[in-house]
Design an enzyme around this catalytic site. Structure first.
Site, PDB file in Angstrom:
ATOM      1  N   LYS A  27       0.799  -1.140   0.083  1.00 51.28           N
ATOM      2  CA  LYS A  27      -0.006   0.067   0.034  1.00 51.28           C
ATOM      3  C   LYS A  27       0.878   1.357  -0.012  1.00 51.28           C
ATOM      4  CE  LYS A  27      -2.115  -1.011   3.759  1.00 51.28           C
ATOM      5  NZ  LYS A  27      -1.562  -2.286   4.307  1.00 51.28           N
ATOM      6  N   ARG A 102      -9.481   0.683   9.238  1.00 43.86           N
ATOM      7  CA  ARG A 102      -9.106  -0.903   9.155  1.00 43.86           C
ATOM      8  C   ARG A 102      -9.988  -1.531  10.086  1.00 43.86           C
ATOM      9  NH1 ARG A 102      -3.135   0.197   9.001  1.00 43.86           N
ATOM     10  NH2 ARG A 102      -2.012  -1.490   9.110  1.00 43.86           N
ATOM     11  N   ARG A 141      11.563  -5.937   4.427  1.00 47.90           N
ATOM     12  CA  ARG A 141      11.176  -4.268   4.313  1.00 47.90           C
ATOM     13  C   ARG A 141      12.299  -3.513   4.909  1.00 47.90           C
ATOM     14  NH1 ARG A 141       5.156  -2.746   4.471  1.00 47.90           N
ATOM     15  NH2 ARG A 141       5.057  -3.285   6.540  1.00 47.90           N
ATOM     16  N   ARG A 169      11.251  -1.422  10.712  1.00 47.18           N
ATOM     17  CA  ARG A 169      10.167  -1.076  11.511  1.00 47.18           C
ATOM     18  C   ARG A 169      10.249  -2.430  12.680  1.00 47.18           C
ATOM     19  NH1 ARG A 169       4.855   0.059   8.034  1.00 47.18           N
ATOM     20  NH2 ARG A 169       4.049  -1.138   9.595  1.00 47.18           N
ATOM     21  N   ARG A 180      -0.387  -8.975  12.794  1.00 48.97           N
ATOM     22  CA  ARG A 180      -0.983  -8.159  11.981  1.00 48.97           C
ATOM     23  C   ARG A 180      -1.664  -8.741  10.954  1.00 48.97           C
ATOM     24  NH1 ARG A 180       4.284  -5.310  10.279  1.00 48.97           N
ATOM     25  NH2 ARG A 180       2.706  -3.838   8.867  1.00 48.97           N
TER      26      ARG A 180
HETATM   27  P1  AMP Z   1       0.746   0.404   8.852  1.00 54.08           P
HETATM   28  O1  AMP Z   1       2.030   1.142   8.821  1.00 54.08           O
HETATM   29  O2  AMP Z   1      -0.335   0.809   8.172  1.00 54.08           O
HETATM   30  O3  AMP Z   1       1.206  -1.225   8.428  1.00 54.08           O
HETATM   31  O4  AMP Z   1       0.555   0.342  10.504  1.00 54.08           O
HETATM   32  C1  AMP Z   1       1.375   0.117  11.603  1.00 54.08           C
HETATM   33  C2  AMP Z   1       0.627  -0.006  12.803  1.00 54.08           C
HETATM   34  O5  AMP Z   1      -0.061   1.441  13.149  1.00 54.08           O
HETATM   35  C3  AMP Z   1      -0.492  -1.112  12.711  1.00 54.08           C
HETATM   36  O6  AMP Z   1       0.058  -2.523  12.959  1.00 54.08           O
HETATM   37  C4  AMP Z   1      -1.443  -0.444  13.927  1.00 54.08           C
HETATM   38  O7  AMP Z   1      -0.765  -0.942  15.192  1.00 54.08           O
HETATM   39  C5  AMP Z   1      -1.132   1.043  13.856  1.00 54.08           C
HETATM   40  N1  AMP Z   1      -2.447   1.492  12.744  1.00 54.08           N
HETATM   41  C6  AMP Z   1      -2.154   1.983  11.534  1.00 54.08           C
HETATM   42  N2  AMP Z   1      -3.456   2.276  11.131  1.00 54.08           N
HETATM   43  C7  AMP Z   1      -4.539   2.202  11.977  1.00 54.08           C
HETATM   44  C8  AMP Z   1      -5.618   2.084  12.174  1.00 54.08           C
HETATM   45  N3  AMP Z   1      -6.376   2.308  11.094  1.00 54.08           N
HETATM   46  N4  AMP Z   1      -6.444   1.350  13.221  1.00 54.08           N
HETATM   47  C9  AMP Z   1      -5.776   0.997  14.168  1.00 54.08           C
HETATM   48  N5  AMP Z   1      -4.462   0.886  14.126  1.00 54.08           N
HETATM   49  C10 AMP Z   1      -3.692   1.420  13.281  1.00 54.08           C
END
Ligand code: AMP
Length: 223
Positions: A27, A102, A141, A169, A180
């Site tokens: 994404k 999400r 990554r 990360r 996740r």
């Molecule tokens: P991402 O970079 O989108 O993979 O997000 C990294 C982490 O941030 C996720 O594993 C969640 O812990 C948190 N996170 C990001 N977006 C959301 C969301 N919309 N709702 C809840 N947690 C989120």
């Protein structure tokens, strides 16, 4: 205005869209490519939360313990953060949300806020990648804190001179990634029928060369 129904996307005056997909679906990589064409802000809930963690704000301190474990940050925290962001003037002509919504309550809150503002979503792009590929993608990554570019040690290797500054990360470990992926299936997948019923869901195969996937997304948006 819902220009998806009337105009070709690249000539569109506004574009309000969401990128949905499991962790490691690409994404962030695709968003960075697409916003160059669309000229709209890329709003990544994960990037905003990581920035809050880094700054040590109250929101960041609360979010950190969930993020480290690969769990979702509570809805009320994320919803407030994103609704405040998309109300800013730079989103007047559109936005590309990445990683939000999400959960079903997040999708409903976004829907209500947009209805209240008199605007509509144009498209929800679902990037589909089989679970078997996701762990390897996320664990390999690395991101460049200076440019925001995302690399993969095997599939999209970074130039040797920047390897030293790349960041892995803390939630891209095997344990956190597998949590996740499970959360994606239990919490995020239920938003798909919500957007399907609105007729704005576009499914895209997320396996293959990133350039080819960008073209698939553009074609899906124009279909
Ligand atoms: P991402 O970079 O989108 O993979 O997000 C990294 C982490 O941030 C996720 O594993 C969640 O812990 C948190 N996170 C990001 N977006 C959301 C969301 N919309 N709702 C809840 N947690 C989120």
């Amino acid at each position: 205005m819902n220009c998806m129904r009337s105009t070709r996307v690249l000539g569109c005056r506004s574009m309000r869209m969401i990128l949905v997909g499991p962790p490691g679906a690409g994404k962030g990589t695709q968003a960075a490519r697409l916003i160059e064409s669309f000229g709209i802000p890329h709003i990544s809930s994960g990037d905003m939360l990581r920035a809050a963690v880094k700054e040590g704000t109250a929101l960041g301190v609360e979010a950190d313990r969930f993020m480290k474990a690969g769990k979702l940050v509570p809805d009320e925290v994320v919803i407030g953060m994103i609704l405040e962001r998309i109300a800013r003037p730079d989103c007047a002509a559109g936005f590309m949300l990445d990683g939000f919504p999400r959960t079903r309550p997040q999708a409903e809150a976004l829907d209500a806020a947009m209805r209240g503002a008199g605007v509509e979503l144009d498209a929800v792009v679902l990037i589909e990648v089989p679970d078997a590929l996701l762990e390897e993608r996320a664990v390999g990554r690395r991101s460049d804190p200076e440019t925001g570019a995302i690399y993969h040690l095997k599939y999209n290797p970074p130039p040797a001179e920047i390897v030293g500054r790349l960041v892995h990360r803390k939630d891209d470990t095997i344990e956190a990634v597998s949590t996740r992926i499970q959360k994606y299936h239990s919490e995020t997948a239920p938003i798909i029928p919500f957007y399907l019923s609105k007729g704005i869901l576009r499914r895209v195969d997320g396996v293959g060369d990133p350039d080819v996937i960008t073209e698939r997304i553009k074609a899906a948006l124009n279909s």
